[in-house]
Write an enzyme that holds these catalytic residues in place. Structure first.
Site, mmCIF file in Angstrom:
data_model
loop_
_atom_site.group_PDB
_atom_site.id
_atom_site.type_symbol
_atom_site.label_atom_id
_atom_site.label_comp_id
_atom_site.label_asym_id
_atom_site.label_seq_id
_atom_site.Cartn_x
_atom_site.Cartn_y
_atom_site.Cartn_z
ATOM 1 N N SER A 21 0.845 -1.189 0.000
ATOM 2 C CA SER A 21 0.000 0.000 0.000
ATOM 3 C C SER A 21 0.881 1.240 0.000
ATOM 4 O O SER A 21 1.622 1.485 0.952
ATOM 5 C CB SER A 21 -0.901 0.010 1.243
ATOM 6 O OG SER A 21 -1.440 1.311 1.400
ATOM 7 N N HIS A 45 -1.149 -1.279 -4.400
ATOM 8 C CA HIS A 45 -2.414 -0.876 -3.780
ATOM 9 C C HIS A 45 -2.420 0.638 -3.544
ATOM 10 O O HIS A 45 -1.506 1.180 -2.929
ATOM 11 C CB HIS A 45 -2.561 -1.623 -2.447
ATOM 12 C CG HIS A 45 -3.866 -1.406 -1.748
ATOM 13 N ND1 HIS A 45 -5.013 -2.125 -2.047
ATOM 14 C CD2 HIS A 45 -4.208 -0.569 -0.743
ATOM 15 C CE1 HIS A 45 -6.004 -1.738 -1.256
ATOM 16 N NE2 HIS A 45 -5.548 -0.788 -0.449
ATOM 17 N N ASP A 47 -4.588 3.776 -2.055
ATOM 18 C CA ASP A 47 -5.684 4.150 -1.147
ATOM 19 C C ASP A 47 -6.161 5.558 -1.440
ATOM 20 O O ASP A 47 -5.427 6.526 -1.250
ATOM 21 C CB ASP A 47 -5.209 4.075 0.307
ATOM 22 C CG ASP A 47 -5.060 2.643 0.782
ATOM 23 O OD1 ASP A 47 -6.025 1.873 0.624
ATOM 24 O OD2 ASP A 47 -3.990 2.295 1.309
ATOM 25 N N MET A 49 -8.771 8.425 -0.407
ATOM 26 C CA MET A 49 -9.607 8.842 0.740
ATOM 27 C C MET A 49 -10.095 10.267 0.531
ATOM 28 O O MET A 49 -9.315 11.129 0.096
ATOM 29 C CB MET A 49 -8.782 8.777 2.024
ATOM 30 C CG MET A 49 -8.151 7.431 2.296
ATOM 31 S SD MET A 49 -7.203 7.503 3.825
ATOM 32 C CE MET A 49 -6.530 5.833 3.854
ATOM 33 N N HIS A 78 -8.256 1.327 -4.214
ATOM 34 C CA HIS A 78 -9.216 1.149 -3.122
ATOM 35 C C HIS A 78 -9.869 2.496 -2.841
ATOM 36 O O HIS A 78 -9.238 3.400 -2.296
ATOM 37 C CB HIS A 78 -8.425 0.619 -1.900
ATOM 38 C CG HIS A 78 -9.227 0.440 -0.665
ATOM 39 N ND1 HIS A 78 -8.650 0.208 0.574
ATOM 40 C CD2 HIS A 78 -10.567 0.419 -0.455
ATOM 41 C CE1 HIS A 78 -9.581 0.067 1.484
ATOM 42 N NE2 HIS A 78 -10.763 0.205 0.890
ATOM 43 N N MET A 80 -11.996 4.755 -0.872
ATOM 44 C CA MET A 80 -12.665 5.020 0.419
ATOM 45 C C MET A 80 -13.309 6.393 0.318
ATOM 46 O O MET A 80 -12.871 7.376 0.924
ATOM 47 C CB MET A 80 -11.624 4.962 1.552
ATOM 48 C CG MET A 80 -11.203 3.534 1.863
ATOM 49 S SD MET A 80 -9.687 3.447 2.826
ATOM 50 C CE MET A 80 -8.493 3.569 1.492
ATOM 51 N N MET A 149 -11.867 -5.361 5.323
ATOM 52 C CA MET A 149 -11.013 -4.452 6.092
ATOM 53 C C MET A 149 -10.695 -5.107 7.436
ATOM 54 O O MET A 149 -11.599 -5.548 8.154
ATOM 55 C CB MET A 149 -11.723 -3.116 6.326
ATOM 56 C CG MET A 149 -11.882 -2.244 5.089
ATOM 57 S SD MET A 149 -10.351 -1.931 4.170
ATOM 58 C CE MET A 149 -9.336 -1.119 5.421
ATOM 59 N N ASP A 187 -7.007 -6.058 4.414
ATOM 60 C CA ASP A 187 -6.269 -4.782 4.376
ATOM 61 C C ASP A 187 -6.231 -4.171 5.776
ATOM 62 O O ASP A 187 -7.273 -3.843 6.337
ATOM 63 C CB ASP A 187 -7.007 -3.853 3.396
ATOM 64 C CG ASP A 187 -6.318 -2.518 3.178
ATOM 65 O OD1 ASP A 187 -5.265 -2.280 3.790
ATOM 66 O OD2 ASP A 187 -6.859 -1.719 2.389
HETATM 67 C C1 DX5 Z 1 -6.332 1.791 5.502
HETATM 68 C C2 DX5 Z 1 -5.837 1.486 4.126
HETATM 69 C C3 DX5 Z 1 -4.748 0.493 4.068
HETATM 70 C C4 DX5 Z 1 -3.487 0.897 4.773
HETATM 71 C C5 DX5 Z 1 -2.933 -0.354 5.409
HETATM 72 O O1 DX5 Z 1 -7.516 2.508 5.444
HETATM 73 O O2 DX5 Z 1 -6.906 0.997 3.323
HETATM 74 O O3 DX5 Z 1 -4.465 0.085 2.734
HETATM 75 O O4 DX5 Z 1 -2.499 1.475 3.947
HETATM 76 O O5 DX5 Z 1 -1.812 0.000 6.144
HETATM 77 P P1 DX5 Z 1 -1.113 -0.965 7.191
HETATM 78 O O6 DX5 Z 1 -0.679 -2.188 6.477
HETATM 79 O O7 DX5 Z 1 0.036 -0.130 7.653
HETATM 80 O O8 DX5 Z 1 -2.113 -1.262 8.281
HETATM 81 ZN ZN ZN Z 2 -6.477 0.019 1.307
#
Ligand code: DX5
Ligand code: ZN
Length: 230
Positions: A21, A45, A47, A49, A78, A80, A149, A187
């Site tokens: 990620s 990956h 993320d 947000m 991903h 969010m 999650m 994740d």
């Molecule tokens: C959290 C993200 C993850 C995050 C995971 O909302 O969706 O992808 O980067 O990070 P770690 O592996 O550090 O928990």
């Molecule tokens: Zn993620």
């Protein structure tokens, strides 16, 4: 020739897809950090947000577009964000290979999955830790991946939630009972201490931020993670 990377159809007993990620990468030199994991990673990956669905704001389409030519690995995006259907077309155009939306954020989940697949890319649905598996039960024919999650979404580096292994097992049973082949991804809070256990529960793909990018040598960290599963 199909320019899209091949999609895994079945994984062997010791095989797991490792998805670094980039939330835990150094955004000031993102291309370099991706290059460091590229030889060992299965997917990258990303993320996204929006500060509404989750309390944090990260990155958007311009970053997906910028990293697309920097890696041959599939971009696992991903989302969010609330109302993801408003941005599906833009993320597909930016170069996503897999777009995962949250069931909790979609008013018309079935329609949104169709919208994603209409771009010729893979569609995933993510469930928060408190969301039951029944939220995806009626769309199992319309998705390529279910992302469970294992932390509450929004931040890297959180603690793994212990109810998730049971949820992975139940999802695997549901997949077998329905004779489906979607992938099961988790994740958050994953690393050397729990990856092998998660694989034994039925996990196909693991997203990891801190366990990879906080290590002194991210490529070696992936090799160590893979070795602990195999
Ligand atoms: C959290 C993200 C993850 C995050 C995971 O909302 O969706 O992808 O980067 O990070 P770690 O592996 O550090 O928990
Ligand atoms: Zn993620």
């Amino acid at each position: 020739m199909d320019p899209r990377p091949a999609w895994p159809t079945s994984l062997g007993p010791g095989e797991i897809l490792i998805c670094p990620s980039i939330l835990s990468a150094d955004f000031a030199c993102l291309g370099d950090d991706i290059a460091r994991v590229e030889p060992e990673a299965d997917w990258i990956h990303v993320d996204v947000m929006d500060g509404r669905y989750v309390p944090n704001i990260s990155i958007g389409m311009p970053v997906v577009r910028a990293i697309r030519p920097r890696t041959r690995r599939p971009l696992d995006v991903h989302l969010m964000i609330v109302e993801p259907e408003r941005y599906v077309d833009a993320f597909a155009a930016a170069g996503a290979d897999l777009l995962t939306v949250h069931a909790e954020a979609c008013l018309h989940l079935h329609r949104t999955l169709q919208q994603i697949r209409a771009h010729g890319i893979r569609a995933g649905v993510s469930l928060n830790p408190a969301t039951p598996l029944s939220a995806v039960e009626e769309v199992l024919d319309d998705l390529d991946l279910v992302l469970l999650m294992s932390v509450n979404p929004g931040f890297g580096g959180q603690r793994f939630i212990p109810s998730i292994p049971g949820k992975i097992r139940r999802l695997r049973e549901m997949r077998e009972a329905r004779d489906r082949s979607f992938l099961i991804q988790a994740d958050g809070g994953i690393g050397l201490s729990n990856l092998a256990m998660l694989k034994s529960c039925g996990l196909d793909a693991a997203v990891m931020g801190q366990s990879i990018f906080a290590a002194p040598d991210p490529a070696q960290a992936i090799r160590d993670l893979r070795a602990c599963v195999g």
